[in-house]
Design an enzyme around this catalytic site. Structure first.
Site, PDB file in Angstrom:
ATOM      1  CG  HIS B  89      73.880  46.455  72.501  1.00  0.00           C
ATOM      2  ND1 HIS B  89      72.847  47.112  73.297  1.00  0.00           N
ATOM      3  CD2 HIS B  89      73.051  46.323  71.221  1.00  0.00           C
ATOM      4  CE1 HIS B  89      71.848  46.750  72.628  1.00  0.00           C
ATOM      5  NE2 HIS B  89      71.737  46.639  71.360  1.00  0.00           N
ATOM      6  CG  ASP B 118      59.497  26.144  95.017  1.00  0.00           C
ATOM      7  OD1 ASP B 118      60.216  26.405  94.125  1.00  0.00           O
ATOM      8  OD2 ASP B 118      59.970  26.847  96.219  1.00  0.00           O
ATOM      9  CD1 TRP B 154      74.805  39.607  67.372  1.00  0.00           C
ATOM     10  CD2 TRP B 154      74.596  37.660  68.621  1.00  0.00           C
ATOM     11  NE1 TRP B 154      73.983  38.906  66.951  1.00  0.00           N
ATOM     12  CE2 TRP B 154      73.647  37.757  67.777  1.00  0.00           C
ATOM     13  CE3 TRP B 154      74.580  36.719  69.676  1.00  0.00           C
ATOM     14  CZ2 TRP B 154      72.971  36.854  67.380  1.00  0.00           C
ATOM     15  CZ3 TRP B 154      73.586  35.781  69.466  1.00  0.00           C
ATOM     16  CH2 TRP B 154      72.800  35.598  68.180  1.00  0.00           C
ATOM     17  CB  SER B 182      73.167  29.954  84.218  1.00  0.00           C
ATOM     18  OG  SER B 182      71.861  30.700  84.641  1.00  0.00           O
ATOM     19  CB  SER B 183      70.518  28.547  79.632  1.00  0.00           C
ATOM     20  OG  SER B 183      70.836  30.009  79.581  1.00  0.00           O
ATOM     21  CG  HIS B 266      67.338  29.897  63.280  1.00  0.00           C
ATOM     22  ND1 HIS B 266      66.860  31.213  62.733  1.00  0.00           N
ATOM     23  CD2 HIS B 266      66.019  29.513  63.686  1.00  0.00           C
ATOM     24  CE1 HIS B 266      65.750  31.342  62.441  1.00  0.00           C
ATOM     25  NE2 HIS B 266      65.074  30.395  63.149  1.00  0.00           N
ATOM     26  CD  GLU B 268      69.829  32.153  72.578  1.00  0.00           C
ATOM     27  OE1 GLU B 268      69.869  31.098  73.059  1.00  0.00           O
ATOM     28  OE2 GLU B 268      69.598  33.230  73.266  1.00  0.00           O
ATOM     29  CE1 TYR B 270      60.921  31.722  65.424  1.00  0.00           C
ATOM     30  CE2 TYR B 270      63.011  30.921  64.375  1.00  0.00           C
ATOM     31  CZ  TYR B 270      62.016  31.468  64.261  1.00  0.00           C
ATOM     32  OH  TYR B 270      61.656  31.885  62.993  1.00  0.00           O
ATOM     33  CB  SER B 281      48.818  32.937  73.948  1.00  0.00           C
ATOM     34  OG  SER B 281      49.665  32.849  72.811  1.00  0.00           O
ATOM     35  CG  HIS B 315      67.937  31.931  57.551  1.00  0.00           C
ATOM     36  ND1 HIS B 315      66.959  31.369  58.405  1.00  0.00           N
ATOM     37  CD2 HIS B 315      68.548  32.479  58.744  1.00  0.00           C
ATOM     38  CE1 HIS B 315      66.783  31.606  59.509  1.00  0.00           C
ATOM     39  NE2 HIS B 315      67.740  32.226  59.969  1.00  0.00           N
ATOM     40  CG  HIS B 316      71.471  33.267  60.350  1.00  0.00           C
ATOM     41  ND1 HIS B 316      71.349  34.561  60.798  1.00  0.00           N
ATOM     42  CD2 HIS B 316      70.736  32.440  60.880  1.00  0.00           C
ATOM     43  CE1 HIS B 316      70.247  34.513  61.624  1.00  0.00           C
ATOM     44  NE2 HIS B 316      69.792  33.298  61.622  1.00  0.00           N
ATOM     45  CB  THR B 341      55.398  32.716  62.348  1.00  0.00           C
ATOM     46  OG1 THR B 341      56.559  31.897  62.361  1.00  0.00           O
ATOM     47  CG2 THR B 341      55.645  34.018  63.031  1.00  0.00           C
ATOM     48  CE  LYS B 344      53.217  30.075  68.238  1.00  0.00           C
ATOM     49  NZ  LYS B 344      52.245  30.012  69.490  1.00  0.00           N
ATOM     50  NE  ARG B 463      74.873  43.144  61.815  1.00  0.00           N
ATOM     51  CZ  ARG B 463      74.475  42.015  62.182  1.00  0.00           C
ATOM     52  NH1 ARG B 463      74.388  40.895  61.545  1.00  0.00           N
ATOM     53  NH2 ARG B 463      74.337  41.798  63.663  1.00  0.00           N
TER      54      ARG B 463
END
Ligand code: HEM
Ligand SMILES: [Cu+2]
Lengths: 187, 547
Positions: B89, B118, B154, B182-183, B266, B268, B270, B281, B315-316, B341, B344, B463
């Site tokens: 998932h 294009d 994950w 691909s990315s 991390h 990622e 963002y 926006s 922080h993880h 943040t 914004k 979890r």
């Protein structure tokens, strides 16, 4: 379509630059592993201790402080051995030379090899835990049913930060036949 | 051949304006047209449809999880399969749904917003898309393999994903590599397009915020995707070639894995939110009929979030045993991210202030985003407090946090964008009534699902478990009901989309009264080729940063 010659040139230049940046990041990633090792060796931040015998620290013994050294063991990674810390807690003065005994028992009836891998917590203490003699510097071989007692000779460096009053040294037993078959120990 | 249009880079000397006029006549038809297409709009549609499909595949897995957690005890699945569901998932939603959806929106909208005909590298664009079905085909096929699919979460922490992993793990690694390539190719293409193909007169500070946030996201991708590739390669070597990067038995260090993973991980997260900021926006000013408040500060805030995201990864890892100074450093740097943040959120609210606001469906989703993303941001700041995180870590509180920022955050922004640009894509407005139903049911569903998780987490529910202690039963039952409500509400979106493709209220070129930007100067639906000659752009009149 209207993409002009100049934008073609620009695209090429941008692609070239980004591909270089990408390669830079690939190299950076590869470099991170040795950098991490060096960083941890200097700071001891991953709790690893030296992998070969160290000399005694010449600093004077600090009789004003006691440090509790806890010795714990863990097996259960597939090796049919038992590892026991015979002295589970030792109180030492920083600078003092002390000894702890461990018993290795092969509970199966075939000969096999294993290695006890140490880790110190809190990790800031790892650098200050000096081992003059340790069974963890090499692998051990045990016949089926054999039991041996092996010593650890260590010294807690007087430079140990004052807020650390307890050091825990954990040994985890790993089967070495597998590791050797797969390419050996990364010193 | 469709590939004619790629002369730009690969064959710099051929290709004149005339040659390009022909290529649609020689286009293959039927399915091959889609397989070989190099048109940014068609590739954008492919990306979007693929990510919609993955949303339902990953969503089905989420519903398997929620069904099992409806009551304590084991009802429907075994723990082994449950673990595969949580892992798949997460992987599918992150790499298969959210990221490709943003790339799809980038493909469609970036060329149209900067007045380019294009993407800069159309053939590469086709290749990056087609890597994805292969990657996720491989990933999904692991579920059928002996020993099952990935079951380590994950975040695939070693040694769970190496020493103790199922045999299918090498296929998992392969699929991550393909999705990563691909990315990266997508990011190179987007950077090359934005930096080189803007219509004459459009400076960087004249670009729409969606283009800006994507430019910065693309740089993040270039910076961290190689780290992800590196970390899975080390796993592959540990598993198959006897190295010991992460194996303590061989002198390696499992904590190294976590540092490398989160150095990627991390930034990622963002990558999954910056383009969402861009979409919101655009939508908020359109329906508030005011210009965006603080255009420049939005750009700088995005850039600072991107830079800060490189120095907060640990922080993880507050509970792995970091020294006090490191805990403090990562705590403060993480909290620092809340500042840009907050800028914004402030700017969006200031844009709304005294606007003449109407609440069309895109606006509803954008407003829902602002409110609920902020809830996720607040729980993030709670998690950043080291001593608090010692308790919250690996509980449902973390699950609540990241689902608030990713579902009513990233996903709502994608849906907002889809409703906003659907007239441009299909020529018809999305059905307003159905859209409202979709929005309100989603809001109710998402909050029923994820709000109680704050409480079950604070009460200590870990979890990634298939069974739980009785005191968590009520919260879990509510979460499961909400989960099914949310999941099935997304079918309304499919209905809306099919309806808009088939017909509906016709949209004029400028589909929304207050909309600005070059994409609203071409007809709805946008013809296959737009801006073959660069449009006129006068910053004093057209720039979103004009005074
Ligand atoms: C104000 C901004 C934010 C702060 C301060 C923040 C802080 C944190 C912290 C401290 C954790 C670690 C919790 C733990 O494992 O104990 C965390 C986890 C997470 N955050 Fe955030 N966060 C913020 C915004 C975001 C955003 C915008 C996203 C994504 C769009 C995001 C996605 C995640 C994810 C996916 C995880 C969990 C990863 C995992 O363990 O599976 N966060 N956040
Ligand atoms: Cu993070």
């Amino acid at each position: 379509m209207s993409k002009s010659q100049s934008s073609d040139e620009g695209v090429k230049r941008t692609v070239r630059t980004t591909v270089w940046a990408l390669l830079g990041m690939v190299l950076f990633t590869i470099a991170l592993v040795p950098l991490y090792d060096v960083f941890c060796e200097v700071t001891g931040l991953n709790g690893k201790t030296a992998t070969s015998a160290q000399v005694m620290s010449a600093q004077e013994r600090d009789d004003t402080r006691w440090v509790r050294v806890q010795l714990v063991t863990r097996s259960g990674t597939g090796l049919p051995w038992r590892l026991e810390a015979l002295d589970q807690v030792i109180a030492v003065h920083p600078g003092e030379i002390a000894q702890a005994r461990f018993r290795f028992t092969n509970t199966s009836d075939v000969r096999s090899s294993g290695r006890a891998v140490p880790s110190v917590s809190p990790s800031q203490g790892a650098r200050h835990f000096r081992k003059m003699e340790c069974f963890c510097f090499q692998e051990q071989w045990l016949e089926g049913g054999e039991s041996i007692e092996l010593p650890l000779v260590f010294q807690v460096d007087p430079a140990l930060p004052a807020d650390i009053q307890t050091l825990t040294l954990a040994y985890t037993l790993y089967p070495m036949s597998e590791v050797v078959a797969q390419g050996g120990y990364r010193e | 051949m469709a590939s004619e249009s790629t002369h730009a880079v690969l064959q710099p000397n051929v290709g004149t304006a005339e040659q390009h006029g022909h290529h649609s006549a020689q286009m293959p038809t039927g399915i091959m047209r889609w397989v070989l297409t190099t048109n940014h709009k068609e590739i954008g549609s492919l990306y979007l449809l693929f990510s919609l499909l993955m949303l339902f595949v990953g969503g089905t897995m989420a519903l398997v999880i929620r069904a099992e957690l409806f009551q304590p005890g084991l009802q429907y699945v075994q723990p082994e399969f449950f673990n595969q569901m949580t892992t798949m998932h997460g992987l599918i939603m992150v790499f298969g749904a959210i990221m490709p959806a943003f790339v799809g929106l980038a493909n469609w909208m970036i060329p149209m917003q900067i007045g380019a005909p294009d993407m800069a590298l159309p053939r590469l664009n086709n290749f990056s898309f087609w890597l994805l079905p292969v990657a996720f085909g491989i990933l999904l096929s692991t579920l059928l393999m002996e020993g099952g699919g990935p079951n380590f979460g994950w975040t695939f922490y070693a040694p769970l994903s190496t020493t103790y992993a199922p045999p299918s793990t090498s296929f998992f690694i392969m699929s991550i590599h393909l999705a990563g390539i691909s990315s990266i190719l997508g990011a190179i293409n987007i950077i090359a397009t934005i930096l080189n193909l803007r219509t004459p007169g459009m400076r960087l500070m004249d670009m729409s915020l969606f283009v800006w946030t994507w430019l910065i996201t693309a740089f993040l991708l270039i910076a961290v995707m190689p780290v992800l590739a590196g970390v899975v390669t080390m796993m592959l070597l540990d598993i198959n070639f006897g190295t010991s990067f992460f194996d303590a038995a061989g002198g390696g260090d499992p904590v190294l894995f976590q540092h490398l993973f989160w150095f990627f991980g991390h930034p990622e997260v963002y990558i999954m939110i910056l383009p969402a900021f861009g979409i919101v926006s655009l939508i908020v000013p359109t329906f508030a009929r005011k210009r965006l408040f603080g255009y420049a500060s939005m750009v700088y805030a995005t850039a600072s979030i991107a830079l800060l995201s490189f120095v907060v990864w640990a922080h993880h890892m507050f509970t792995v045993g970091l020294p006090l100074t490191a805990e403090l450093f990562f705590m403060y740097s993480t909290m620092l991210i809340a500042v840009p943040t907050g800028v914004k959120v402030f700017n969006w609210i200031a844009t709304l202030f005294r606007g003449s606001i109407t609440f069309e469906v895109p606006m509803l989703f954008a407003l829902g985003f602002i409110v609920m993303f902020t809830i996720g941001g607040l729980s993030g700041v709670m998690l950043a407090i080291v001593p608090a995180d010692f308790q919250y870590h690996d509980t449902y509180f973390v699950v609540a946090h990241f689902h608030y920022v990713l579902v009513p955050g990233a996903l709502f922004a994608i849906l907002a964008g889809a409703y906003y640009w659907m007239p441009k894509w299909t020529g018809h407005y999305a059905d307003e009534t159905l859209g409202r139903w979709h929005f309100w049911l989603s809001v109710i569903g998402v909050n029923l699902t994820f709000f109680p998780m704050h409480f079950s987490g604070l009460a200590g529910m870990p979890r990634r478990i298939p069974d739980y202690a009785l005191q968590f039963a009520d919260f879990n039952m509510i979460s499961s009901i909400g989960g099914f409500l949310f999941g099935f509400s997304q079918l309304i979106f499919v209905w809306v989309l099919v309806k808009a493709i088939r017909g509906g209220e016709k949209a004029p070129a400028k589909a929304w009264e207050g909309a600005e930007g070059l994409e609203w100067t071409v007809p709805c639906p946008a013809p296959t080729h737009t801006f073959e000659t660069p449009p006129k752009f006068v910053p004093e009149v057209d720039s979103p940063s004009r005074h």
